[in-house]
Design an enzyme around this catalytic site. Structure first.
Site, PDB file in Angstrom:
ATOM      1  N   ARG A 140      49.595  30.062  55.062  1.00 33.85           N
ATOM      2  CA  ARG A 140      50.111  30.679  53.833  1.00 33.85           C
ATOM      3  C   ARG A 140      51.513  31.290  54.030  1.00 33.85           C
ATOM      4  O   ARG A 140      51.763  31.979  55.008  1.00 33.85           O
ATOM      5  CB  ARG A 140      49.122  31.779  53.402  1.00 33.85           C
ATOM      6  CG  ARG A 140      49.303  32.241  51.997  1.00 33.85           C
ATOM      7  CD  ARG A 140      48.015  32.724  51.424  1.00 33.85           C
ATOM      8  NE  ARG A 140      47.580  34.008  51.973  1.00 33.85           N
ATOM      9  CZ  ARG A 140      46.535  34.688  51.489  1.00 33.85           C
ATOM     10  NH1 ARG A 140      45.849  34.211  50.476  1.00 33.85           N
ATOM     11  NH2 ARG A 140      46.185  35.818  52.024  1.00 33.85           N
ATOM     12  N   ARG A 184      39.478  40.245  58.615  1.00 33.80           N
ATOM     13  CA  ARG A 184      39.214  40.146  57.166  1.00 33.80           C
ATOM     14  C   ARG A 184      37.995  39.273  56.891  1.00 33.80           C
ATOM     15  O   ARG A 184      37.174  39.593  56.033  1.00 33.80           O
ATOM     16  CB  ARG A 184      40.447  39.574  56.447  1.00 33.80           C
ATOM     17  CG  ARG A 184      41.560  40.612  56.312  1.00 33.80           C
ATOM     18  CD  ARG A 184      42.896  39.968  56.033  1.00 33.80           C
ATOM     19  NE  ARG A 184      42.931  39.183  54.822  1.00 33.80           N
ATOM     20  CZ  ARG A 184      43.759  38.145  54.626  1.00 33.80           C
ATOM     21  NH1 ARG A 184      44.599  37.785  55.574  1.00 33.80           N
ATOM     22  NH2 ARG A 184      43.751  37.495  53.501  1.00 33.80           N
TER      23      ARG A 184
HETATM   24  P1  ADP Z   1      42.153  38.561  50.587  1.00 28.90           P
HETATM   25  O1  ADP Z   1      41.088  38.300  49.559  1.00 28.90           O
HETATM   26  O2  ADP Z   1      42.860  37.320  51.000  1.00 28.90           O
HETATM   27  O3  ADP Z   1      41.662  39.374  51.764  1.00 28.90           O
HETATM   28  P2  ADP Z   1      43.414  40.687  48.990  1.00 28.90           P
HETATM   29  O4  ADP Z   1      44.832  40.740  48.552  1.00 28.90           O
HETATM   30  O5  ADP Z   1      42.360  40.591  47.944  1.00 28.90           O
HETATM   31  O6  ADP Z   1      43.332  39.427  49.972  1.00 28.90           O
HETATM   32  O7  ADP Z   1      43.071  41.952  49.894  1.00 28.90           O
HETATM   33  C1  ADP Z   1      43.925  42.388  50.926  1.00 28.90           C
HETATM   34  C2  ADP Z   1      43.394  43.697  51.519  1.00 28.90           C
HETATM   35  O8  ADP Z   1      43.372  44.714  50.491  1.00 28.90           O
HETATM   36  C3  ADP Z   1      41.968  43.671  52.045  1.00 28.90           C
HETATM   37  O9  ADP Z   1      41.911  43.173  53.375  1.00 28.90           O
HETATM   38  C4  ADP Z   1      41.566  45.142  51.937  1.00 28.90           C
HETATM   39  O10 ADP Z   1      42.140  45.902  52.986  1.00 28.90           O
HETATM   40  C5  ADP Z   1      42.261  45.584  50.654  1.00 28.90           C
HETATM   41  N1  ADP Z   1      41.381  45.420  49.461  1.00 28.90           N
HETATM   42  C6  ADP Z   1      41.595  44.593  48.405  1.00 28.90           C
HETATM   43  N2  ADP Z   1      40.602  44.683  47.518  1.00 28.90           N
HETATM   44  C7  ADP Z   1      39.728  45.587  48.017  1.00 28.90           C
HETATM   45  C8  ADP Z   1      38.482  46.104  47.562  1.00 28.90           C
HETATM   46  N3  ADP Z   1      37.922  45.699  46.404  1.00 28.90           N
HETATM   47  N4  ADP Z   1      37.859  47.028  48.337  1.00 28.90           N
HETATM   48  C9  ADP Z   1      38.391  47.449  49.495  1.00 28.90           C
HETATM   49  N5  ADP Z   1      39.544  46.995  49.996  1.00 28.90           N
HETATM   50  C10 ADP Z   1      40.225  46.066  49.265  1.00 28.90           C
END
Ligand code: ADP
Length: 234
Positions: A140, A184
């Site tokens: 990515r 992650r």
């Molecule tokens: P991806 O789905 O590829 O991990 P995101 O942009 O959705 O990417 O999330 C990036 C980071 O943001 C996560 O690894 C976490 O640290 C935080 N995050 C996002 N959404 C949440 C959530 N609903 N609860 C807790 N942490 C979140």
């Protein structure tokens, strides 16, 4: 798909669409395509948290280390952020949740919020195998100027590491390094994936789609027709 198609069912139309799946399953890409098609906003908790980090405010400072490590941000913080966002007028006709809920506590908070407002919810689970996820996440790239997303394996820029649209050098998202990707995906397996069983036990509406090989616009059409079929069955 015209918006009225969603209300073809007997009861109220789907208003809350939850895009669910591991990092790299294409939630963000699909949310953006569906937003254009359905005319309802995308609510990405990851994007909202990154905006706070960029703004350098208190919340941003509190969450930046956690996000860099690949762990999940505390439920209270994310729930508060989502609740504030859902209260905005553009969510009145519906919304697409991308990356939320990610824990049982978040799912319960969302469930209460939806029940209080009698809002119909549909969870779409995007299923992608582990190897494809790793390939997608490591490949990515993003243009820091216009935000266009690329992937070295499936949507490479014409010139190596440079944006096709404005020539800016592409960047790798900070949490897309190999070690953080693993964290992650582990966080997803431990805290998020179990929600599928929870949704089933709760009798929440859940659609599961293979999202590993279709190009994004093809998958988007499949999601739209699954939404229509589901609305008709209700
Ligand atoms: P991806 O789905 O590829 O991990 P995101 O942009 O959705 O990417 O999330 C990036 C980071 O943001 C996560 O690894 C976490 O640290 C935080 N995050 C996002 N959404 C949440 C959530 N609903 N609860 C807790 N942490 C979140």
């Amino acid at each position: 798909m015209p918006e009225q198609d969603l209300s073809a069912g007997k009861r109220s139309p789907v208003q809350a669409l939850v895009l669910f799946g591991p990092p790299g399953s294409g939630k963000g890409t699909q949310a953006k395509l569906l937003m254009q098609c359905l005319g309802i906003p995308q609510i990405s908790t990851g994007d909202m948290l990154r905006e706070h980090i960029t703004a350098g405010n208190v919340l941003g400072q509190e969450v930046s280390g956690i996000m860099r490590s690949g762990a999940l941000v505390a439920d209270e913080k994310v729930n508060a952020l989502v609740e504030e966002r859902l209260a905005k007028p553009d969510c009145a006709k519906g919304f697409i949740l991308d990356g939320y809920p990610r824990t049982q506590q978040q799912a319960e908070a969302l469930g209460r919020w939806l029940v209080r407002r009698d809002i119909a919810e549909l969870v779409i689970h995007l299923i992608v195998d582990y190897n494809s996820l790793i390939t997608r996440l490591t490949g990515r790239r993003q243009c820091p100027h216009c935000g266009t997303l690329y992937n070295l394996f499936s949507k490479a820029p014409k010139q190596d590491e440079v944006c096709d649209l404005d020539g800016t050098k592409l960047i790798i998202r900070e949490d897309d390094s190999a070690a953080v990707i693993k964290e992650r995906l582990d966080a997803y397996d431990r805290q998020t994936q179990p929600l599928i069983a929870y949704f089933r036990n709760q009798g929440r509406r859940l659609l599961e789609l293979d999202a590993s090989s279709d190009p994004p616009p093809v998958l988007m059409k499949k999601i739209c027709s699954a939404i229509q079929d589901n609305a008709r069955e209700r």
